[in-house]
Scaffold this motif. Sequence first.
Motif, PDB file in Angstrom:
ATOM      1  N   LEU A  34      89.241  49.926 124.945  1.00 37.12           N
ATOM      2  CA  LEU A  34      88.579  48.653 124.663  1.00 37.12           C
ATOM      3  C   LEU A  34      88.293  48.477 123.174  1.00 37.12           C
ATOM      4  CD1 LEU A  34      87.292  46.103 125.895  1.00 37.12           C
ATOM      5  CD2 LEU A  34      85.176  47.408 126.153  1.00 37.12           C
ATOM      6  N   SER A  35      87.951  49.564 122.499  1.00 35.86           N
ATOM      7  CA  SER A  35      87.567  49.463 121.090  1.00 35.86           C
ATOM      8  C   SER A  35      88.748  49.195 120.163  1.00 35.86           C
ATOM      9  CB  SER A  35      86.856  50.746 120.647  1.00 35.86           C
ATOM     10  OG  SER A  35      87.732  51.849 120.710  1.00 35.86           O
ATOM     11  N   THR A  36      89.979  49.470 120.631  1.00 39.84           N
ATOM     12  CA  THR A  36      91.154  49.233 119.774  1.00 39.84           C
ATOM     13  C   THR A  36      91.760  47.838 119.981  1.00 39.84           C
ATOM     14  OG1 THR A  36      92.569  50.281 121.440  1.00 39.84           O
ATOM     15  CG2 THR A  36      91.771  51.670 119.643  1.00 39.84           C
ATOM     16  N   SER A  37      91.183  47.039 120.872  1.00 38.22           N
ATOM     17  CA  SER A  37      91.735  45.703 121.129  1.00 38.22           C
ATOM     18  C   SER A  37      91.741  44.781 119.906  1.00 38.22           C
ATOM     19  CB  SER A  37      91.001  45.040 122.294  1.00 38.22           C
ATOM     20  OG  SER A  37      89.618  44.953 122.033  1.00 38.22           O
ATOM     21  N   PRO A  38      90.801  44.901 118.933  1.00 43.19           N
ATOM     22  CA  PRO A  38      90.909  44.026 117.754  1.00 43.19           C
ATOM     23  C   PRO A  38      92.200  44.193 116.960  1.00 43.19           C
ATOM     24  CG  PRO A  38      88.700  44.939 117.880  1.00 43.19           C
ATOM     25  CD  PRO A  38      89.520  45.642 118.933  1.00 43.19           C
ATOM     26  N   LEU A  39      92.933  45.273 117.205  1.00 43.00           N
ATOM     27  CA  LEU A  39      94.184  45.479 116.491  1.00 43.00           C
ATOM     28  C   LEU A  39      95.228  44.412 116.825  1.00 43.00           C
ATOM     29  CD1 LEU A  39      94.582  49.357 116.842  1.00 43.00           C
ATOM     30  CD2 LEU A  39      94.211  48.114 114.708  1.00 43.00           C
ATOM     31  N   TYR A  40      95.173  43.857 118.048  1.00 42.71           N
ATOM     32  CA  TYR A  40      96.285  43.008 118.468  1.00 42.71           C
ATOM     33  C   TYR A  40      95.885  41.693 119.128  1.00 42.71           C
ATOM     34  CZ  TYR A  40      95.150  46.069 122.456  1.00 42.71           C
ATOM     35  OH  TYR A  40      94.489  46.804 123.404  1.00 42.71           O
ATOM     36  N   VAL A  41      94.592  41.397 119.277  1.00 43.51           N
ATOM     37  CA  VAL A  41      94.194  40.182 119.994  1.00 43.51           C
ATOM     38  C   VAL A  41      94.612  38.921 119.230  1.00 43.51           C
ATOM     39  CG1 VAL A  41      92.218  38.792 120.733  1.00 43.51           C
ATOM     40  CG2 VAL A  41      92.334  41.217 121.311  1.00 43.51           C
ATOM     41  N   TYR A  42      94.209  38.802 117.957  1.00 40.70           N
ATOM     42  CA  TYR A  42      94.535  37.594 117.201  1.00 40.70           C
ATOM     43  C   TYR A  42      96.040  37.467 116.980  1.00 40.70           C
ATOM     44  CZ  TYR A  42      89.733  36.277 116.130  1.00 40.70           C
ATOM     45  OH  TYR A  42      88.434  35.855 116.224  1.00 40.70           O
ATOM     46  N   LYS A  43      96.692  38.582 116.761  1.00 40.01           N
ATOM     47  CA  LYS A  43      98.131  38.540 116.526  1.00 40.01           C
ATOM     48  C   LYS A  43      98.872  38.068 117.768  1.00 40.01           C
ATOM     49  CE  LYS A  43     101.873  41.258 114.511  1.00 40.01           C
ATOM     50  NZ  LYS A  43     102.245  42.535 113.872  1.00 40.01           N
ATOM     51  N   SER A  44      98.447  38.546 118.951  1.00 42.15           N
ATOM     52  CA  SER A  44      99.086  38.116 120.196  1.00 42.15           C
ATOM     53  C   SER A  44      98.758  36.665 120.519  1.00 42.15           C
ATOM     54  CB  SER A  44      98.634  39.025 121.345  1.00 42.15           C
ATOM     55  OG  SER A  44      99.041  40.361 121.130  1.00 42.15           O
ATOM     56  N   LEU A 230      84.551  52.362 115.413  1.00 46.57           N
ATOM     57  CA  LEU A 230      83.632  51.252 115.647  1.00 46.57           C
ATOM     58  C   LEU A 230      82.810  50.932 114.398  1.00 46.57           C
ATOM     59  CD1 LEU A 230      82.359  52.096 119.249  1.00 46.57           C
ATOM     60  CD2 LEU A 230      83.880  50.227 118.592  1.00 46.57           C
ATOM     61  N   LEU A 231      82.412  51.975 113.665  1.00 41.81           N
ATOM     62  CA  LEU A 231      81.685  51.745 112.401  1.00 41.81           C
ATOM     63  C   LEU A 231      82.584  51.037 111.392  1.00 41.81           C
ATOM     64  CD1 LEU A 231      79.716  55.110 111.985  1.00 41.81           C
ATOM     65  CD2 LEU A 231      78.785  52.850 112.563  1.00 41.81           C
ATOM     66  N   CYS A 232      83.867  51.414 111.365  1.00 39.41           N
ATOM     67  CA  CYS A 232      84.808  50.773 110.427  1.00 39.41           C
ATOM     68  C   CYS A 232      84.980  49.290 110.729  1.00 39.41           C
ATOM     69  CB  CYS A 232      86.168  51.479 110.500  1.00 39.41           C
ATOM     70  SG  CYS A 232      86.256  53.013 109.582  1.00 39.41           S
ATOM     71  N   THR A 302      76.372  48.244 125.796  1.00 36.99           N
ATOM     72  CA  THR A 302      75.470  47.165 125.402  1.00 36.99           C
ATOM     73  C   THR A 302      75.018  47.288 123.957  1.00 36.99           C
ATOM     74  OG1 THR A 302      74.697  47.088 127.696  1.00 36.99           O
ATOM     75  CG2 THR A 302      73.359  45.938 126.041  1.00 36.99           C
ATOM     76  N   PHE A 303      74.746  48.496 123.510  1.00 37.55           N
ATOM     77  CA  PHE A 303      74.141  48.668 122.197  1.00 37.55           C
ATOM     78  C   PHE A 303      75.089  49.181 121.120  1.00 37.55           C
ATOM     79  CE2 PHE A 303      70.594  49.017 125.222  1.00 37.55           C
ATOM     80  CZ  PHE A 303      69.772  48.029 124.728  1.00 37.55           C
ATOM     81  N   VAL A 304      76.292  49.587 121.491  1.00 39.55           N
ATOM     82  CA  VAL A 304      77.231  50.103 120.486  1.00 39.55           C
ATOM     83  C   VAL A 304      78.553  49.332 120.523  1.00 39.55           C
ATOM     84  CG1 VAL A 304      78.455  52.128 119.615  1.00 39.55           C
ATOM     85  CG2 VAL A 304      76.180  52.400 120.626  1.00 39.55           C
ATOM     86  N   VAL A 305      79.241  49.370 121.658  1.00 36.82           N
ATOM     87  CA  VAL A 305      80.592  48.828 121.735  1.00 36.82           C
ATOM     88  C   VAL A 305      80.581  47.301 121.642  1.00 36.82           C
ATOM     89  CG1 VAL A 305      82.698  48.707 123.117  1.00 36.82           C
ATOM     90  CG2 VAL A 305      81.333  50.799 123.100  1.00 36.82           C
ATOM     91  N   TYR A 306      79.757  46.662 122.433  1.00 35.84           N
ATOM     92  CA  TYR A 306      79.743  45.196 122.472  1.00 35.84           C
ATOM     93  C   TYR A 306      79.423  44.579 121.110  1.00 35.84           C
ATOM     94  CZ  TYR A 306      78.267  40.476 123.813  1.00 35.84           C
ATOM     95  OH  TYR A 306      78.109  39.113 123.897  1.00 35.84           O
ATOM     96  N   PRO A 307      78.328  44.960 120.440  1.00 39.50           N
ATOM     97  CA  PRO A 307      78.067  44.358 119.121  1.00 39.50           C
ATOM     98  C   PRO A 307      79.132  44.681 118.086  1.00 39.50           C
ATOM     99  CG  PRO A 307      76.486  46.103 119.587  1.00 39.50           C
ATOM    100  CD  PRO A 307      77.228  45.856 120.843  1.00 39.50           C
ATOM    101  N   SER A 308      79.718  45.883 118.153  1.00 36.76           N
ATOM    102  CA  SER A 308      80.771  46.240 117.196  1.00 36.76           C
ATOM    103  C   SER A 308      81.994  45.351 117.370  1.00 36.76           C
ATOM    104  CB  SER A 308      81.168  47.714 117.357  1.00 36.76           C
ATOM    105  OG  SER A 308      80.070  48.568 117.115  1.00 36.76           O
ATOM    106  N   LEU A 309      82.393  45.102 118.625  1.00 33.13           N
ATOM    107  CA  LEU A 309      83.550  44.259 118.873  1.00 33.13           C
ATOM    108  C   LEU A 309      83.283  42.812 118.460  1.00 33.13           C
ATOM    109  CD1 LEU A 309      84.735  45.604 122.360  1.00 33.13           C
ATOM    110  CD2 LEU A 309      85.796  45.992 120.134  1.00 33.13           C
ATOM    111  N   VAL A 310      82.088  42.319 118.754  1.00 33.33           N
ATOM    112  CA  VAL A 310      81.763  40.937 118.369  1.00 33.33           C
ATOM    113  C   VAL A 310      81.815  40.782 116.856  1.00 33.33           C
ATOM    114  CG1 VAL A 310      79.922  39.208 118.330  1.00 33.33           C
ATOM    115  CG2 VAL A 310      80.416  40.454 120.441  1.00 33.33           C
ATOM    116  N   LEU A 311      81.265  41.747 116.122  1.00 29.70           N
ATOM    117  CA  LEU A 311      81.315  41.680 114.659  1.00 29.70           C
ATOM    118  C   LEU A 311      82.753  41.752 114.152  1.00 29.70           C
ATOM    119  CD1 LEU A 311      78.289  43.955 113.639  1.00 29.70           C
ATOM    120  CD2 LEU A 311      78.475  41.478 113.392  1.00 29.70           C
ATOM    121  N   ALA A 312      83.578  42.596 114.786  1.00 32.12           N
ATOM    122  CA  ALA A 312      84.975  42.724 114.352  1.00 32.12           C
ATOM    123  C   ALA A 312      85.725  41.412 114.526  1.00 32.12           C
ATOM    124  CB  ALA A 312      85.656  43.848 115.133  1.00 32.12           C
TER     125      ALA A 312
END
Length: 776
Positions: A34-44, A230-232, A302-312
């Motif tokens: 789930l955390s690597t999805s920002p790599l390809y969502v916008y491109k797809s 996720l921090l990156c 709720t407190f780590v993955v979700y906010p990190s993905l939203v910010l990304a």
Amino acid sequence: MDPNLIWGYPEKRDSWRTIFTLAYQGLGVVYGDLSTSPLYVYKSTFAENLQHSETNEEVYGVLCFVFWTLTLIPLLKYVFIVLKADDNGEGGTFALYSLLCRHARLSSLPNHQLADEELSAYKRDTPEPTSNFSFSSCLKSTLEKCKVLQRILLVLALIGTCMVIGDGVLTPAISVFSAVSGVELSMAKEHHQYIKVPLACAILVFLFALQHYGTHRVGFLFAPVVIVWLLCISAIGLYNIFYWNPLVYKALSPYYMYKFLKKTKKQGWMALGGVLLCITGSEAMFADLGHFSPFSIKLAFTFVVYPSLVLAYMGQAAYLSKHHNLDNDYRIGFYVSVPERVRWPVLAIAILAAVVGSQAIITGTFSIIKQCSSLGCFPRVKIVHTSSKIHGQIYIPLINWILMILCLAVTIGFRETERLGNAAGLAVITVMLVSTCLMSLVIVLCWHRSVFLAIAFLVFFGSIEALYFSASLMKFFEGAWVPIALSLTFLVVMYVWHYGTLKKYEADVENKVPINWLLGIGPKIGIVRVRGIGLVHTELVSGIPSIFSHFVTNVPAFHQILVFLCIKSVTMPHVRPEERFLVGRVGPKEYRLYRCIARYGYRDVHKDDLEFERDLACSIAEFIRSEKTECNTFRHEDLDDNDDNERMRVIGTSSTQLNGIQMCENESCSLPIIISNSEIRSERLRKKRVRFVLSESTKMDVDTRRELQELMEAREAGMAFIMGHSYVKAKKGSGWMKKVVLNYGYDFLRKNSRGPSYALSIPNASTLEVGMVYYV
């Protein structure tokens, strides 16, 4: 306050330290994909003819869809609802089906017993409906009576399972390929394929080659890699938001979804197939529930993955909102929004994160195939347990290499993120649709909640997922055909195996021998009893298998102690050792015939042969000792076996019978009362000495002591294994489909699959194999 009470799980009260430890470990195992999805969502999403205009309505619309999809599906559906539908701590599509099979008799194999319903893990403490005429009772009755609905439910569960296997092919391909695509920014476009494809294939081969070492050997690196990743993406997202467009948060308003669809129309609807990739890996939260507590999974997301993905995603949207002259063909991906000074370190971290995410889905594929195989829905394959401490960590060599070949094939064949994304998106959304359908039944049948609540759940989440499903299906010829082809192939294999297994069991039941036949044979017709214990392996839970009559007809002798052994998988993840065996007597006491049913859950690990034989002998001895007690006794009244009046007793393994009989083999015993045979002391028989040890308070009559002595003598003489192999063929006059399925399909799978796991370690010198063919 107990943290689990906040989330509605009062039955699992772990300390905060344990919860945070599990949450930390879950970041690597559960959320790598789930955390690597920002790599390809916008491109797809922008891969089709979707314009990136100066008004930013397209970018803001995509961001809005991504935000609300993440909020509604992973957060609301899985975290707050689906995680509560665990099967005694286990999750996943097949766990939901197993849960339904226990609350309503939906299992196809007719080996269900009333004693199975008394297992402590059979049902959760859910209040029954107050009214006998409730919708829950009517639905349960309808499903139990209608065989067609049962088959539809089984096929639905198998489709979800097959799509998970397809996801195991596509997720590593798109994750690794998208991660290495960062090299495209440092070279000419025409040179990309000469670097990206070979590099991605090399990483994939390395990833699958590592599987036989087991997750536990490299698992300590998973959580740190995902946390750093996720921090990156969070830091890069915050940087892009404040540097390029601080007002991008306004795009989170649902109004932008309306504007997006109004402006883009059909192109925007088809682009939703790329948006749904933002929830790739969400199913892992439920599928990997058995390794973590529900609260730890919720806490991490709720407190780590979700906010990190939203910010990304907000950061990428902020960058794209100020850059409209990008080449949509390849430069609108994740790396273009990464500051150039940190692009190469981020590329390295992204590749590691992609490997971690791929590892999680591969391990999940192994687990779900083991579940299906245990319940008769997948051909038996070699399963290697890579950890002696964690039962869920397994490795299946055949499946591993099949996944690797298919993964390399789609990577080389597509050579682009867009088509891989179209394929992966359809697999992901199909699994979620199946989970939603099964979950609506769980709400009614297992939770006994209102039917309107179940319908509301199905309509709300089903409509969202159906929208994405339709968008993915529109790209059938652009890559979405791959998961359909893979799933159909695995579905045919699984259904053919299940159908053949069902027909074989039905043939065994129809041809079983009446108990009177066994009681009637004796020395007058040439049958003799030889020393030792004879184990007759059978899949029947009652009656005498016809394979045994065939054996006695050709070899007119059987052992002084005869045990009809059935190793059965039940529709639950684990069976407690205290409830492992069902032991009963077949026929009169003087015949020394017993039946032993060893019950295992679909996540249980079978013991090695020596320990299992020891537990088996102790369970029979404990049954003999406590036979006069009437507690925990069951009759086979639920089975179609009117002439077999066996009484079955629940007996635990030897390690759980602390106050019962213990067995010593070739070792000194310090316990006070020992049953041994003083006559067996010659050098000829001293090579193996067996003694039963009891506590001082144990009282037995003469007949019981004599029977235990005979069992001990037979154990000293050794065990012989009578393995039955029954085959099914379509009889004359059957339809061509049945002939193809049984005579060719099932026969091919049977010849190329492994035998039962318990039969692999049996010494050949002690084994007799008997075969029969049934025409059905």
